[in-house]
Design a protein around this motif. Sequence first.
Motif, PDB file in Angstrom:
ATOM      1  N   ALA A 176       1.768   5.287  -7.494  1.00  0.00           N
ATOM      2  CA  ALA A 176       1.557   5.657  -6.083  1.00  0.00           C
ATOM      3  C   ALA A 176       2.545   6.738  -5.662  1.00  0.00           C
ATOM      4  CB  ALA A 176       1.702   4.410  -5.196  1.00  0.00           C
ATOM      5  N   GLU A 177       3.783   6.593  -6.105  1.00  0.00           N
ATOM      6  CA  GLU A 177       4.800   7.595  -5.746  1.00  0.00           C
ATOM      7  C   GLU A 177       4.463   8.963  -6.339  1.00  0.00           C
ATOM      8  OE1 GLU A 177       9.409   6.946  -5.738  1.00  0.00           O
ATOM      9  OE2 GLU A 177       8.775   7.828  -7.637  1.00  0.00           O
ATOM     10  N   ALA A 178       4.001   8.960  -7.604  1.00  0.00           N
ATOM     11  CA  ALA A 178       3.647  10.239  -8.247  1.00  0.00           C
ATOM     12  C   ALA A 178       2.444  10.871  -7.539  1.00  0.00           C
ATOM     13  CB  ALA A 178       3.348  10.014  -9.725  1.00  0.00           C
ATOM     14  N   LEU A 179       1.506  10.048  -7.101  1.00  0.00           N
ATOM     15  CA  LEU A 179       0.327  10.582  -6.378  1.00  0.00           C
ATOM     16  C   LEU A 179       0.769  11.165  -5.034  1.00  0.00           C
ATOM     17  CD1 LEU A 179      -2.225   7.677  -7.062  1.00  0.00           C
ATOM     18  CD2 LEU A 179      -2.394  10.020  -7.952  1.00  0.00           C
ATOM     19  N   GLN A 180       1.662  10.455  -4.333  1.00  0.00           N
ATOM     20  CA  GLN A 180       2.106  10.952  -3.025  1.00  0.00           C
ATOM     21  C   GLN A 180       2.961  12.209  -3.164  1.00  0.00           C
ATOM     22  OE1 GLN A 180       1.050  10.717  -0.264  1.00  0.00           O
ATOM     23  NE2 GLN A 180       0.229   8.674   0.125  1.00  0.00           N
ATOM     24  N   ARG A 181       3.706  12.297  -4.252  1.00  0.00           N
ATOM     25  CA  ARG A 181       4.519  13.508  -4.493  1.00  0.00           C
ATOM     26  C   ARG A 181       3.629  14.730  -4.608  1.00  0.00           C
ATOM     27  NH1 ARG A 181       7.693  11.228  -8.629  1.00  0.00           N
ATOM     28  NH2 ARG A 181       6.744  12.544 -10.223  1.00  0.00           N
ATOM     29  N   ALA A 182       2.413  14.493  -5.137  1.00  0.00           N
ATOM     30  CA  ALA A 182       1.457  15.599  -5.285  1.00  0.00           C
ATOM     31  C   ALA A 182       1.033  16.117  -3.913  1.00  0.00           C
ATOM     32  CB  ALA A 182       0.246  15.118  -6.084  1.00  0.00           C
ATOM     33  N   GLY A 183       0.993  15.225  -2.925  1.00  0.00           N
ATOM     34  CA  GLY A 183       0.685  15.624  -1.546  1.00  0.00           C
ATOM     35  C   GLY A 183      -0.793  15.576  -1.220  1.00  0.00           C
ATOM     36  N   GLY A 184      -1.064  15.384   0.074  1.00  0.00           N
ATOM     37  CA  GLY A 184      -2.450  15.429   0.567  1.00  0.00           C
ATOM     38  C   GLY A 184      -3.311  14.268   0.098  1.00  0.00           C
ATOM     39  N   VAL A 185      -2.716  13.079  -0.053  1.00  0.00           N
ATOM     40  CA  VAL A 185      -3.528  11.944  -0.498  1.00  0.00           C
ATOM     41  C   VAL A 185      -3.359  10.729   0.415  1.00  0.00           C
ATOM     42  CG1 VAL A 185      -3.347  12.651  -2.932  1.00  0.00           C
ATOM     43  CG2 VAL A 185      -1.834  10.887  -2.080  1.00  0.00           C
ATOM     44  N   GLU A 186      -4.434   9.949   0.455  1.00  0.00           N
ATOM     45  CA  GLU A 186      -4.392   8.622   1.074  1.00  0.00           C
ATOM     46  C   GLU A 186      -4.654   7.640  -0.051  1.00  0.00           C
ATOM     47  OE1 GLU A 186      -6.320   9.321   5.492  1.00  0.00           O
ATOM     48  OE2 GLU A 186      -7.664   8.891   3.806  1.00  0.00           O
ATOM     49  N   ILE A 187      -3.829   6.600  -0.120  1.00  0.00           N
ATOM     50  CA  ILE A 187      -3.983   5.626  -1.216  1.00  0.00           C
ATOM     51  C   ILE A 187      -4.627   4.349  -0.688  1.00  0.00           C
ATOM     52  CG2 ILE A 187      -2.735   4.206  -2.903  1.00  0.00           C
ATOM     53  CD1 ILE A 187      -0.741   6.549  -3.146  1.00  0.00           C
ATOM     54  N   PHE A 188      -5.653   3.903  -1.386  1.00  0.00           N
ATOM     55  CA  PHE A 188      -6.340   2.654  -1.074  1.00  0.00           C
ATOM     56  C   PHE A 188      -6.032   1.695  -2.224  1.00  0.00           C
ATOM     57  CE2 PHE A 188      -8.745   3.920   2.634  1.00  0.00           C
ATOM     58  CZ  PHE A 188      -8.561   5.304   2.578  1.00  0.00           C
ATOM     59  N   ALA A 189      -5.125   0.746  -1.943  1.00  0.00           N
ATOM     60  CA  ALA A 189      -4.580  -0.088  -3.022  1.00  0.00           C
ATOM     61  C   ALA A 189      -5.284  -1.444  -3.079  1.00  0.00           C
ATOM     62  CB  ALA A 189      -3.091  -0.297  -2.790  1.00  0.00           C
ATOM     63  N   VAL A 190      -5.360  -1.972  -4.302  1.00  0.00           N
ATOM     64  CA  VAL A 190      -5.930  -3.311  -4.495  1.00  0.00           C
ATOM     65  C   VAL A 190      -4.921  -4.167  -5.245  1.00  0.00           C
ATOM     66  CG1 VAL A 190      -7.810  -4.670  -5.510  1.00  0.00           C
ATOM     67  CG2 VAL A 190      -8.267  -2.341  -4.676  1.00  0.00           C
ATOM     68  N   GLY A 191      -4.637  -5.342  -4.694  1.00  0.00           N
ATOM     69  CA  GLY A 191      -3.729  -6.285  -5.354  1.00  0.00           C
ATOM     70  C   GLY A 191      -3.729  -7.588  -4.579  1.00  0.00           C
ATOM     71  N   LYS A 192      -3.399  -8.664  -5.256  1.00  0.00           N
ATOM     72  CA  LYS A 192      -3.457  -9.983  -4.619  1.00  0.00           C
ATOM     73  C   LYS A 192      -2.403 -10.124  -3.520  1.00  0.00           C
ATOM     74  CE  LYS A 192      -4.871 -14.401  -6.444  1.00  0.00           C
ATOM     75  NZ  LYS A 192      -4.975 -15.144  -7.682  1.00  0.00           N
ATOM     76  N   LEU A 218       0.994   4.342   1.374  1.00  0.00           N
ATOM     77  CA  LEU A 218      -0.465   4.442   1.552  1.00  0.00           C
ATOM     78  C   LEU A 218      -0.858   5.759   2.214  1.00  0.00           C
ATOM     79  CD1 LEU A 218      -1.392   0.801   2.713  1.00  0.00           C
ATOM     80  CD2 LEU A 218      -1.578   1.780   0.417  1.00  0.00           C
ATOM     81  N   GLY A 219       0.013   6.253   3.098  1.00  0.00           N
ATOM     82  CA  GLY A 219      -0.259   7.548   3.744  1.00  0.00           C
ATOM     83  C   GLY A 219      -1.585   7.553   4.497  1.00  0.00           C
ATOM     84  N   GLY A 220      -1.866   6.472   5.230  1.00  0.00           N
ATOM     85  CA  GLY A 220      -3.130   6.422   5.999  1.00  0.00           C
ATOM     86  C   GLY A 220      -4.203   5.632   5.280  1.00  0.00           C
ATOM     87  N   GLY A 221      -3.960   5.222   4.042  1.00  0.00           N
ATOM     88  CA  GLY A 221      -4.953   4.420   3.305  1.00  0.00           C
ATOM     89  C   GLY A 221      -4.896   2.961   3.712  1.00  0.00           C
ATOM     90  N   GLU A 222      -5.435   2.097   2.873  1.00  0.00           N
ATOM     91  CA  GLU A 222      -5.506   0.665   3.205  1.00  0.00           C
ATOM     92  C   GLU A 222      -5.094  -0.164   2.006  1.00  0.00           C
ATOM     93  OE1 GLU A 222      -9.376  -0.817   4.454  1.00  0.00           O
ATOM     94  OE2 GLU A 222      -9.822   1.174   5.267  1.00  0.00           O
ATOM     95  N   TYR A 223      -4.840  -1.447   2.269  1.00  0.00           N
ATOM     96  CA  TYR A 223      -4.532  -2.398   1.190  1.00  0.00           C
ATOM     97  C   TYR A 223      -5.622  -3.448   1.166  1.00  0.00           C
ATOM     98  CZ  TYR A 223      -0.666  -3.398  -1.991  1.00  0.00           C
ATOM     99  OH  TYR A 223       0.133  -3.501  -3.097  1.00  0.00           O
ATOM    100  N   LEU A 224      -6.284  -3.624   0.042  1.00  0.00           N
ATOM    101  CA  LEU A 224      -7.258  -4.715  -0.110  1.00  0.00           C
ATOM    102  C   LEU A 224      -6.559  -5.845  -0.852  1.00  0.00           C
ATOM    103  CD1 LEU A 224     -10.255  -5.767   0.045  1.00  0.00           C
ATOM    104  CD2 LEU A 224     -10.523  -4.843  -2.270  1.00  0.00           C
ATOM    105  N   LEU A 225      -6.375  -6.986  -0.182  1.00  0.00           N
ATOM    106  CA  LEU A 225      -5.643  -8.095  -0.792  1.00  0.00           C
ATOM    107  C   LEU A 225      -6.596  -8.964  -1.608  1.00  0.00           C
ATOM    108  CD1 LEU A 225      -3.144  -8.935   2.075  1.00  0.00           C
ATOM    109  CD2 LEU A 225      -2.668  -7.793  -0.083  1.00  0.00           C
TER     110      LEU A 225
END
Length: 438
Positions: free
Chosen positions: A17-33, A43-50
């Motif tokens: 996630a950090e490497a993706l955000q370093r690239a810039g211009g991304v929203e992360i939509f994460a999945v984890g329990k 997340l930068g505006g993305g969401e977390y799916l638990l």
Amino acid sequence: MKKILLIGNGAREHAIAEALQRAGGVEIFAVGKTKNPGIFGLLGGGEYLLKDVCDVEAVREFAARIRPDFAVVGPEAPIAAGMVDMLAEVGVKTASPLQTVGRLESSKAFTRDLVAKYGIPGNPKFKVFHDENGLSDFFDVLGGEYVVKADGLKGGKGVKVSGEHLHGREEGLAYAKECLADSGRVVIEEKFVGQEFSLMSFCDGRHTVEMPCVQDHKRAYEGDKGPNTGGMGTYSDANHSLPFLRASDVAEAADITRKVAAALLKETGCEFKGVMYGGFIAVRDGVRLIEYNARFGDPEAMNVLSILKTNFVDVCEAIIRGELAGMKVEFENKATVCKYVVPEGYPDNAVKGVKIEIGALPEGVRAYFSSVDAREDGLYLAGSRAVAMVGMGSTIAAAEKLAEAGAAAVTGPVFYRKDVGTAGLIQQKIAMLKGLRN
Ligand code: GLY
């Protein structure tokens, strides 16, 4: 903004996630329990799916709603469960492999047979057994120095080595029969003596690009003693090799991976897209292959992604489009050391549900969260490796100092290996291989 679906919620995925955000211009939509506090902050505006990382149906709905530009799957279990195949069905491209080529990790028998069939160097003497016919005799051929590999994903616990986990022919035979009863297949192979290292390569199906070499420490206690773990810490060197390796060792390992990628394509008709993580061992007369994983290593991801100079979003897109050949992927010439802080009792009886505190971290130390619950009043141990501390420097010694300071800043019922990345332990490894090779 690009929308990126990231499956997995450990320290490896925090580093992704950090490497993706370093690239810039991304929203992360994460999945984890559970919510990884590090990923949550990126997340930068993305969401977390638990949801569980293998809950293919829940991710299908999530992906249909958010319509990501692409996905990255961190752990092996969802790859083996067909997560990437499902995403392909709903039109989401992924910088991780489909199930059929993910067998590189999920089936030890598949990989050994593939390497043998295509005449690729690196295999040990080995046999895949589907029943007990000839099993006992093969233990005699190996003469007491053997490895028994259960087929399928076993969370790092399926591989047992003579002299370490198993003692004598009878214990090996008994465990091999257990594996046969469990999955109908077992791999028995020759045990190698040497120094292990990880060489991970990005692969777009037709081209591979190597990352810096890393050495992991799987044993729980200092001096490489105690039970096997998911990895207690790692280091890499500023020249992207390791102090005990020759340039020819790295070249041999990279060549094996290149050949395995081509063999995979020929054998399955399917391009491997993602990270081919080769577990290699430098032995008396060169390099041998221990196993492949079909993902970033954990902790190895923290070493290499911390020093990745090239835009990681571009790397993922080149993997997806099959354009790695035209891309220069660069890493900083820095050494890195990662130390995992783990609960007391890890790995067998890890303390859980107890609060830890992280004091002020020196500049240059990066903390990556793994098995922790982030509650309103702070961080609680969740039963596995808790937080990885990474130092970077012009030398391994400088990086080790930082990682050590980071790990020492964590208080609570925890421990870590002080010896990872220290000159004393590295000298032992250099001397061991030199002794074998002289
Ligand atoms: N570093 C061990 C693993 O990722 O499997």
